[in-house]
Enzyme design. Structure first.
Site, short mmCIF file in Angstrom:
data_model
loop_
_atom_site.label_atom_id
_atom_site.label_comp_id
_atom_site.label_asym_id
_atom_site.label_seq_id
_atom_site.Cartn_x
_atom_site.Cartn_y
_atom_site.Cartn_z
N SER A 73 116.93 48.24 98.95
CA SER A 73 116.35 46.71 99.65
C SER A 73 115.84 46.02 99.00
O SER A 73 116.07 44.80 98.99
CB SER A 73 115.56 47.54 100.84
OG SER A 73 116.23 48.45 101.78
N GLN A 181 126.17 52.31 98.63
CA GLN A 181 126.94 53.20 98.92
C GLN A 181 128.30 53.55 98.23
O GLN A 181 128.94 54.61 98.16
CB GLN A 181 127.76 52.80 100.47
CG GLN A 181 126.81 52.83 101.69
CD GLN A 181 126.22 54.30 101.97
OE1 GLN A 181 126.94 55.14 101.88
NE2 GLN A 181 125.12 53.98 102.62
N GLY A 202 118.81 55.41 94.28
CA GLY A 202 118.86 56.98 93.93
C GLY A 202 119.21 57.68 95.10
O GLY A 202 119.90 58.64 94.90
N CYS A 326 119.50 52.37 116.69
CA CYS A 326 118.47 53.34 117.32
C CYS A 326 117.11 53.17 116.38
O CYS A 326 116.06 53.21 117.03
CB CYS A 326 118.79 54.78 117.33
SG CYS A 326 119.68 55.40 115.80
C1 PLP Z 1 120.68 52.79 102.16
C2 PLP Z 1 121.19 51.31 101.97
C3 PLP Z 1 120.35 50.43 101.39
C4 PLP Z 1 118.74 50.49 101.49
O1 PLP Z 1 118.71 51.14 100.17
P1 PLP Z 1 117.19 51.77 100.15
O2 PLP Z 1 116.89 52.44 98.95
O3 PLP Z 1 117.20 52.83 101.17
O4 PLP Z 1 116.17 50.67 100.27
C5 PLP Z 1 121.00 49.09 101.22
N1 PLP Z 1 122.32 48.78 101.33
C6 PLP Z 1 123.22 49.91 101.68
C7 PLP Z 1 124.60 49.46 101.85
C8 PLP Z 1 122.54 51.22 101.97
O5 PLP Z 1 123.43 51.84 102.54
#
Ligand code: PLP
Length: 396
Positions: A73, A181, A202, A326
């Site tokens: 994020s 992802q 991570g 949710c």
């Molecule tokens: C999980 C995710 C995030 C956020 O990553 P965090 O390390 O939890 O802040 C951003 N983009 C995608 C596509 C995610 O799957």
């Protein structure tokens, strides 16, 4: 209940044993501050350098193009707001993205809209894949950034990132991709794929939570994220999270060592799961069948709600996720499922099962055993389902 199946690897993953072992000494033995000049500080400094090298190698980047962050994020926010601040000041106030980004991107561009930026949200069509020609058509003289996620976190569809990167480069527009992802699942080379900025995290690849990185192409100087000390080349100050950085380095190295081999094994499980689940009447797979992450299976079941499904699955030892928002406590259907054109009532009954390195065919069999009776039970109680069956029986 004796069996527990974790099928929510898109939400987070188990930290690998090798990662934990690599991290431990940095809490209790090599706990020095990387900025300190004595030996113990320099050990920590070397460990951070080593991890940076590993992250760079996984992406085909140089070490000085990798900046550690607190996660995906933060990297998304930094990349997008950074470009907006830098180029918005020169009158470039148009951003191109898609309708099905992660909220870390979507809410960031929405915040920029309030500051006077204009945002184009591209369609992702029925199969959940962006058309590169749509990106080309949306680019304007005042476009400062194209930000498109590499692989969608809900429906797992992989985007044509190399083609989009090429289009952006040819048009002189900066290109950011949220690859949280995709890293470790898809072969990524930021140079070949013309990526200027890339976010990773991570905890989606068997590393710890609260650590991530932003790749920022050399020569592209974004405004600093945090002012303070000289850490991360002065761009993101604050004493480094050394254990987590070390963990991220090991995790990304493990994840990227043999991507084709690892993903092939997981895809076998996913395909078996999809085949079993689609035997349930009035079920559908969301997102392109081929162009998807090896572990992702996202389904809709007509006539039921995702939340009730998740609860009953939990009682039966299966951890999955629903597309519905949710987290926000709202019952709005997923913006991703709406973006691929599903009607509200169908988008409500979605289930994401995301498999990973620790799943087995036994897990798939367990899900295939418990899921159909749960769906049936919920349909038996559902007024929506009665409606569907009534309409089916009506002669046209
Ligand atoms: C999980 C995710 C995030 C956020 O990553 P965090 O390390 O939890 O802040 C951003 N983009 C995608 C596509 C995610 O799957």
């Amino acid at each position: 209940m004796d069996r527990f199946v974790y099928a929510d690897n898109a939400a987070t993953t188990r930290v690998s044993d090798a990662v934990v072992q690599a991290m431990l000494p940095y809490f209790t033995e090599h706990y020095g501050n990387p900025s300190s000049l004595y030996h113990m500080g320099q050990e920590a400094h070397a460990a951070v350098d080593e991890a940076r090298k590993k992250v760079a190698k996984a992406l085909g980047a140089a070490e000085n193009e990798i900046f550690f962050t607190s996660g995906g994020s933060e990297a998304d926010n930094w990349a997008i707001k950074g470009v907006a601040r830098k180029l918005g000041a020169q009158g470039k106030k148009h951003i191109i993205t898609t309708k099905f980004e992660h909220h870390a991107v979507l809410h960031t561009v929405q915040a920029l809209e309030k500051e006077g930026f204009e945002v184009t949200y591209l369609d992702v069509y029925h199969n959940g894949v962006v058309h590169p020609e749509d990106v080309a058509a949306a680019i304007r003289p005042d476009t400062c950034l194209v930000t498109i996620l590499y692989a969608n976190n809900e429906i797992g569809t992989i985007q044509p990132i190399p083609q989009i990167g090429r289009i952006c480069k040819d048009n002189g527009v900066l290109f950011h991709t949220d690859a949280v992802q995709a890293v470790g699942q898809v072969e990524i080379d930021v140079k070949d794929q013309c990526i200027d900025l890339l976010s990773l995290s991570g905890h989606k690849l068997h590393g710890p939570k609260g650590i991530g990185a932003l790749y920022c192409r050399r020569g592209l100087r974004l405004p600093n994220l945090i002012e303070g000390g000289a850490q991360e080349s002065g761009r993101r100050a604050g004493t480094e999270n050394v254990p987590s950085i070390v963990g991220l380095g090991v995790a990304i190295e493990e994840a990227c060592r043999d991507i084709p081999g690892r993903t092939k094994e997981i895809a076998k499980l996913r395909d078996a799961l999809i085949e079993e689940v689609l035997k349930i009447p009035r079920s559908r797979l969301n997102g392109d069948r081929e162009q998807r992450l090896c572990g992702n299976a996202n389904f809709c079941f007509e006539g039921i709600e995702g939340e009730s499904l998740l609860l009953l699955l939990d009682f039966n030892g299966v951890a999955g996720s629903s597309g519905s928002a949710c987290t926000s406590g709202s019952l709005d259907p997923s913006h991703v499922l709406l973006a691929i054109g599903l009607p509200h009532e169908i988008a409500h009954g979605s289930l994401r099962l995301s498999l990973g390195d620790y799943n087995t065919m036994e897990d798939v069999r367990h899900i295939a055993e418990v899921l159909p009776p749960i769906v049936q039970r919920l349909r038996d109680m559902s007024p929506l389902w009665d409606e569907i069956i009534k309409n089916e029986k009506k002669p046209n």
